[in-house]
Design an enzyme around this catalytic site. Structure first.
Site, PDB file in Angstrom:
ATOM      1  N   CYS A 294      38.295  62.523 -40.802  1.00 32.70           N
ATOM      2  CA  CYS A 294      37.970  62.996 -39.458  1.00 32.70           C
ATOM      3  C   CYS A 294      38.986  64.079 -39.133  1.00 32.70           C
ATOM      4  CB  CYS A 294      37.953  61.870 -38.434  1.00 32.70           C
ATOM      5  SG  CYS A 294      39.543  61.135 -38.095  1.00 32.70           S
TER       6      CYS A 294
ATOM      7  N   CYS B 240      33.187  61.799 -37.990  1.00 25.75           N
ATOM      8  CA  CYS B 240      33.133  62.480 -36.701  1.00 25.75           C
ATOM      9  C   CYS B 240      31.795  62.190 -36.017  1.00 25.75           C
ATOM     10  CB  CYS B 240      33.335  63.971 -36.888  1.00 25.75           C
ATOM     11  SG  CYS B 240      32.275  64.655 -38.153  1.00 25.75           S
TER      12      CYS B 240
ATOM     13  N   CYS C   5      32.510  68.405 -37.494  1.00 29.39           N
ATOM     14  CA  CYS C   5      32.989  67.679 -38.665  1.00 29.39           C
ATOM     15  C   CYS C   5      33.768  68.611 -39.583  1.00 29.39           C
ATOM     16  CB  CYS C   5      31.821  67.103 -39.461  1.00 29.39           C
ATOM     17  SG  CYS C   5      31.329  65.483 -38.928  1.00 29.39           S
TER      18      CYS C   5
END
Length: 159
Positions: A8, A81, A89
């Site tokens: 992430c 994400c 992302c």
């Protein structure tokens, strides 16, 4: 052993919870790592408390850049994400299989202590269900294409 990198942006909450759960549930089949494209450099306190409450070790875990894995063989990169919330992302450019398991970030939830804890618990349960679904697959027998298709389908569970 399948090496999974959970990615992430900040690598402080969802990816940390995922890494810890993968290593706890996937012993002997999966080794997990987590990283961020722009790591915060600290673990989210709510994520740490959640994992400790569930008895999941956070020993040795840290918020780090994906550059830390330049020499680590990675088989699968999973982004966590939340596209539905408009998060961008990170794009991991190394040659790996890629899947997306979008999750809302409980670290951004505002409200009472109970509401915040409930958000963290919901994220934990969603990750746990997804990992268990993945572990139910015949990972050792699947082609890369089959694995990516299954992982992306699993990413839609609770999503």
């Amino acid at each position: 052993m399948l090496n999974v990198l959970v990615i992430c942006t900040g690598n402080s909450c969802r990816s940390i919870i995922s890494e810890a759960l993968f290593n706890h549930l996937g012993k002997g089949r999966i080794t997990a790592f987590s990283a961020g494209s722009q790591p915060l450099g600290r673990l989210n306190a709510g994520a740490v408390a959640l994992l400790q409450w569930h008895g999941i070790s956070i020993e040795g875990m840290s918020s780090k850049s994906w550059d830390a894995f330049a020499d680590q063989p990675i088989d699968v990169a999973i982004t966590v994400c939340d596209n539905a919330a408009g998060e961008t992302c990170p794009v991991y450019l190394r040659p790996v299989l890629r899947a997306h398991w979008g999750l809302s970030d409980p670290g951004h939830v505002k409200g009472t202590d109970d509401e915040v804890k409930a958000a963290f618990e919901a994220t934990y349960k969603a990750i746990e269900r997804r990992i268990n679904q993945m572990l139910a697959l015949p990972l050792e027998e699947m082609t890369g294409e089959e694995l990516v298709a299954e992982l992306n389908a699993i990413g839609k569970i609770d999503g």
